[in-house]
Design a protein around this motif. Structure first.
Motif, PDB file in Angstrom:
ATOM      1  N   LEU A  36       0.810  -1.215   0.000  1.00 54.17           N
ATOM      2  CA  LEU A  36       0.000   0.000   0.000  1.00 54.17           C
ATOM      3  C   LEU A  36       0.849   1.273   0.000  1.00 54.17           C
ATOM      4  CD1 LEU A  36      -2.904  -1.079   2.394  1.00 54.17           C
ATOM      5  CD2 LEU A  36      -2.817  -1.126  -0.113  1.00 54.17           C
ATOM      6  N   ARG A  37       2.181   1.117   0.040  1.00 51.18           N
ATOM      7  CA  ARG A  37       3.036   2.288  -0.131  1.00 51.18           C
ATOM      8  C   ARG A  37       3.095   2.711  -1.590  1.00 51.18           C
ATOM      9  NH1 ARG A  37       8.317  -0.170   2.626  1.00 51.18           N
ATOM     10  NH2 ARG A  37       7.619  -1.811   1.175  1.00 51.18           N
ATOM     11  N   ASP A  38       2.765   1.786  -2.482  1.00 52.13           N
ATOM     12  CA  ASP A  38       2.778   2.080  -3.921  1.00 52.13           C
ATOM     13  C   ASP A  38       1.532   2.868  -4.309  1.00 52.13           C
ATOM     14  OD1 ASP A  38       5.095   0.571  -4.071  1.00 52.13           O
ATOM     15  OD2 ASP A  38       4.027  -1.255  -4.679  1.00 52.13           O
ATOM     16  N   ASP A  74       1.395  -5.882   7.682  1.00 49.33           N
ATOM     17  CA  ASP A  74       2.756  -5.393   7.409  1.00 49.33           C
ATOM     18  C   ASP A  74       2.754  -4.271   6.365  1.00 49.33           C
ATOM     19  OD1 ASP A  74       3.866  -7.361   9.173  1.00 49.33           O
ATOM     20  OD2 ASP A  74       3.665  -8.842   7.564  1.00 49.33           O
ATOM     21  N   GLN A  75       1.917  -3.277   6.601  1.00 47.31           N
ATOM     22  CA  GLN A  75       1.815  -2.123   5.701  1.00 47.31           C
ATOM     23  C   GLN A  75       2.346  -0.885   6.438  1.00 47.31           C
ATOM     24  OE1 GLN A  75       0.894  -2.369   2.527  1.00 47.31           O
ATOM     25  NE2 GLN A  75       0.279  -4.530   2.607  1.00 47.31           N
ATOM     26  N   ASP A  76       3.644  -0.664   6.322  1.00 45.32           N
ATOM     27  CA  ASP A  76       4.308   0.429   7.043  1.00 45.32           C
ATOM     28  C   ASP A  76       4.173   1.719   6.244  1.00 45.32           C
ATOM     29  OD1 ASP A  76       5.756   1.910   8.811  1.00 45.32           O
ATOM     30  OD2 ASP A  76       7.707   1.021   8.302  1.00 45.32           O
ATOM     31  N   ILE A  77       2.951   2.238   6.211  1.00 39.32           N
ATOM     32  CA  ILE A  77       2.698   3.458   5.439  1.00 39.32           C
ATOM     33  C   ILE A  77       2.816   4.686   6.330  1.00 39.32           C
ATOM     34  CG2 ILE A  77       1.233   2.259   3.761  1.00 39.32           C
ATOM     35  CD1 ILE A  77      -1.210   3.417   5.176  1.00 39.32           C
ATOM     36  N   GLN A 134       0.852   8.813   3.075  1.00 45.11           N
ATOM     37  CA  GLN A 134       0.396   7.704   2.239  1.00 45.11           C
ATOM     38  C   GLN A 134      -0.981   7.199   2.666  1.00 45.11           C
ATOM     39  OE1 GLN A 134       3.867   5.329   3.021  1.00 45.11           O
ATOM     40  NE2 GLN A 134       4.785   5.761   1.004  1.00 45.11           N
ATOM     41  N   HIS A 135      -1.234   7.216   3.968  1.00 45.93           N
ATOM     42  CA  HIS A 135      -2.540   6.796   4.493  1.00 45.93           C
ATOM     43  C   HIS A 135      -3.647   7.687   3.933  1.00 45.93           C
ATOM     44  CE1 HIS A 135      -4.792   5.391   8.394  1.00 45.93           C
ATOM     45  NE2 HIS A 135      -5.584   5.377   7.342  1.00 45.93           N
ATOM     46  N   VAL A 136      -3.447   8.982   4.003  1.00 43.82           N
ATOM     47  CA  VAL A 136      -4.447   9.924   3.499  1.00 43.82           C
ATOM     48  C   VAL A 136      -4.615   9.770   1.990  1.00 43.82           C
ATOM     49  CG1 VAL A 136      -4.940  12.379   3.148  1.00 43.82           C
ATOM     50  CG2 VAL A 136      -4.152  11.573   5.379  1.00 43.82           C
ATOM     51  N   ALA A 137      -3.504   9.657   1.272  1.00 48.14           N
ATOM     52  CA  ALA A 137      -3.582   9.527  -0.185  1.00 48.14           C
ATOM     53  C   ALA A 137      -4.302   8.245  -0.585  1.00 48.14           C
ATOM     54  CB  ALA A 137      -2.178   9.564  -0.776  1.00 48.14           C
ATOM     55  N   LEU A 138      -4.021   7.144   0.109  1.00 44.97           N
ATOM     56  CA  LEU A 138      -4.676   5.874  -0.196  1.00 44.97           C
ATOM     57  C   LEU A 138      -6.177   5.956   0.051  1.00 44.97           C
ATOM     58  CD1 LEU A 138      -4.603   2.820  -0.814  1.00 44.97           C
ATOM     59  CD2 LEU A 138      -4.095   2.450   1.621  1.00 44.97           C
ATOM     60  N   SER A 183     -14.139   3.216   6.456  1.00 47.55           N
ATOM     61  CA  SER A 183     -13.073   3.689   7.330  1.00 47.55           C
ATOM     62  C   SER A 183     -11.836   2.837   7.086  1.00 47.55           C
ATOM     63  CB  SER A 183     -13.481   3.602   8.804  1.00 47.55           C
ATOM     64  OG  SER A 183     -14.558   4.474   9.097  1.00 47.55           O
ATOM     65  N   MET A 184     -10.676   3.463   7.194  1.00 49.42           N
ATOM     66  CA  MET A 184      -9.393   2.791   7.001  1.00 49.42           C
ATOM     67  C   MET A 184      -8.545   3.061   8.244  1.00 49.42           C
ATOM     68  SD  MET A 184      -6.753   3.189   3.799  1.00 49.42           S
ATOM     69  CE  MET A 184      -7.972   2.602   2.601  1.00 49.42           C
ATOM     70  N   LEU A 185      -8.304   2.013   9.035  1.00 45.22           N
ATOM     71  CA  LEU A 185      -7.679   2.137  10.350  1.00 45.22           C
ATOM     72  C   LEU A 185      -6.343   1.402  10.352  1.00 45.22           C
ATOM     73  CD1 LEU A 185      -8.178   3.047  13.369  1.00 45.22           C
ATOM     74  CD2 LEU A 185      -9.135   0.757  13.727  1.00 45.22           C
ATOM     75  N   ARG A 186      -5.285   2.113  10.740  1.00 50.74           N
ATOM     76  CA  ARG A 186      -3.954   1.502  10.832  1.00 50.74           C
ATOM     77  C   ARG A 186      -3.514   1.436  12.282  1.00 50.74           C
ATOM     78  NH1 ARG A 186       1.717   2.885  10.818  1.00 50.74           N
ATOM     79  NH2 ARG A 186       1.244   5.128  10.890  1.00 50.74           N
ATOM     80  N   CYS A 187      -2.971   0.289  12.674  1.00 47.56           N
ATOM     81  CA  CYS A 187      -2.431   0.117  14.019  1.00 47.56           C
ATOM     82  C   CYS A 187      -1.019   0.705  14.069  1.00 47.56           C
ATOM     83  CB  CYS A 187      -2.416  -1.357  14.392  1.00 47.56           C
ATOM     84  SG  CYS A 187      -1.690  -1.680  16.015  1.00 47.56           S
ATOM     85  N   VAL A 188      -0.817   1.644  14.978  1.00 47.31           N
ATOM     86  CA  VAL A 188       0.497   2.242  15.200  1.00 47.31           C
ATOM     87  C   VAL A 188       1.221   1.513  16.324  1.00 47.31           C
ATOM     88  CG1 VAL A 188       1.721   4.369  15.813  1.00 47.31           C
ATOM     89  CG2 VAL A 188      -0.356   4.478  14.395  1.00 47.31           C
ATOM     90  N   GLU A 189       0.499   1.242  17.399  1.00 43.75           N
ATOM     91  CA  GLU A 189       1.078   0.579  18.573  1.00 43.75           C
ATOM     92  C   GLU A 189      -0.025  -0.209  19.255  1.00 43.75           C
ATOM     93  OE1 GLU A 189       2.971   1.813  22.958  1.00 43.75           O
ATOM     94  OE2 GLU A 189       2.467   3.359  21.483  1.00 43.75           O
TER      95      GLU A 189
END
Length: 298
Positions: free
Chosen positions: A37-39, A63-66, A70-74, A126-132
């Motif tokens: 998803l970095r692409d 394992d999407q280290d965005i 990149q999160h906003v753009a995606l 909604s698109m939610l990414r785990c930071v910690e």
């Protein structure tokens, strides 16, 4: 990946554009692999992901280290993004809300809900990414509310077919505001009315669209029959709403995700509810969420 596992007899995961889908539970959820998803995703991949989202209702990416950029753009590839009026925002990207408690205070998302159903135009996804997150605990549950509706007894379907429900920001967020903020947000975000059974604008599915986080009452319950006294009407309304709320808690309609840093969950907010389990306090779980504006329920 989650507590639910694809059945052994399941067919091989289908390939879509530049990724692969693996169904996670019979009712809801698919894991997406073979994608970074970095692409910058091409239009065909975005369209295929949207189709998969509508079908499976929640997609999981590992394992999407965005970055926040990149999160906003995606997320923007799927529609315009909202800015939440209450949650803390990322300092450089107001479209990203920062979720999670601290070692001094628990987070409070542990109630079945559909994000921002209190808006006149609720979110599409909604698109939610785990930071910690802690090594254990802090899972999230998603619920297929189209299946919850489909399995209702026919008599209940007939009773709720033309009912409308009131959704309000204040029950969940009013306590986080000062008196002045409540007054201002009451003007900006008045209570809204949505159908109890909404239609998915892409799949055509019927969806049970009430949630205990934001739905306060039924706007037109009196139209369902003649009542002896107000006592009968009021308790009948409350009992029906509680019955409808409880459908989200049925395990057969759910999938449960165990988080790890850089896991992303992308869910269709029109056809699901979710519940963030608060079993890890005083450990800390930090998340970033982008929310995509949807359409008026009908």
């Amino acid at each position: 990946m989650t507590n639910a596992i694809a059945t052994p007899e399941a067919s091989p995961p289908p390939a879509h554009a530049h990724f692969t889908l693996d169904t996670v539970s019979p009712a809801i959820g698919a894991e997406v692999s073979g994608i970074d998803l970095r692409d910058t995703l091409d239009d065909a991949t975005v369209a295929a992901l949207r189709d998969a989202l509508v079908q499976h209702k929640v997609l999981f990416f590992r394992d999407q280290d965005i970055t926040p950029v990149q999160h906003v753009a995606l997320a923007r590839r799927f529609g315009q993004l909202e800015v939440h009026p209450v949650f803390q925002h990322h300092a450089d990207h107001p479209e990203l809300v920062l979720l999670g408690g601290t070692q001094a205070a628990k987070a409070r998302e542990n109630i079945y809900h559909s994000d921002v159903s209190w808006r006149e135009i609720p979110s599409m996804a909604s698109m939610l990414r785990c930071v910690e997150c802690p090594r254990s605990g802090g899972d999230t549950i998603w619920v297929n509310m189209a299946k919850a509706y489909a399995d209702l007894p026919q008599a209940v379907k007939e009773q709720i077919a033309d009912l409308e429900a009131v959704h309000d920001i204040m029950p969940s967020f009013g306590s986080r505001m000062s008196a002045e903020e409540r007054a201002a947000n009451r003007v900006k975000f008045p209570a809204v009315i949505h159908p109890v059974v909404r239609t998915h604008p892409e799949s055509g599915e019927k969806i049970l669209y009430v949630n205990e986080g934001f739905t306060t009452h039924l706007a037109n319950f009196l139209s369902t029959g003649t009542f002896r006294v107000g006592f009968d009407f009021r308790y009948g309304e409350l009992e029906l709403l509680q019955y409808l709320f409880r459908q989200a808690a049925i395990p057969e309609y759910q999938v449960r995700l165990r988080w790890a840093p850089n896991t992303i969950a992308f869910w269709d907010n029109r056809s699901t509810q979710h519940y963030a389990i608060q079993d890890y306090f005083p450990a800390v779980r930090r998340m970033m969420r982008a929310t995509i504006i949807g359409d008026k329920p009908f």
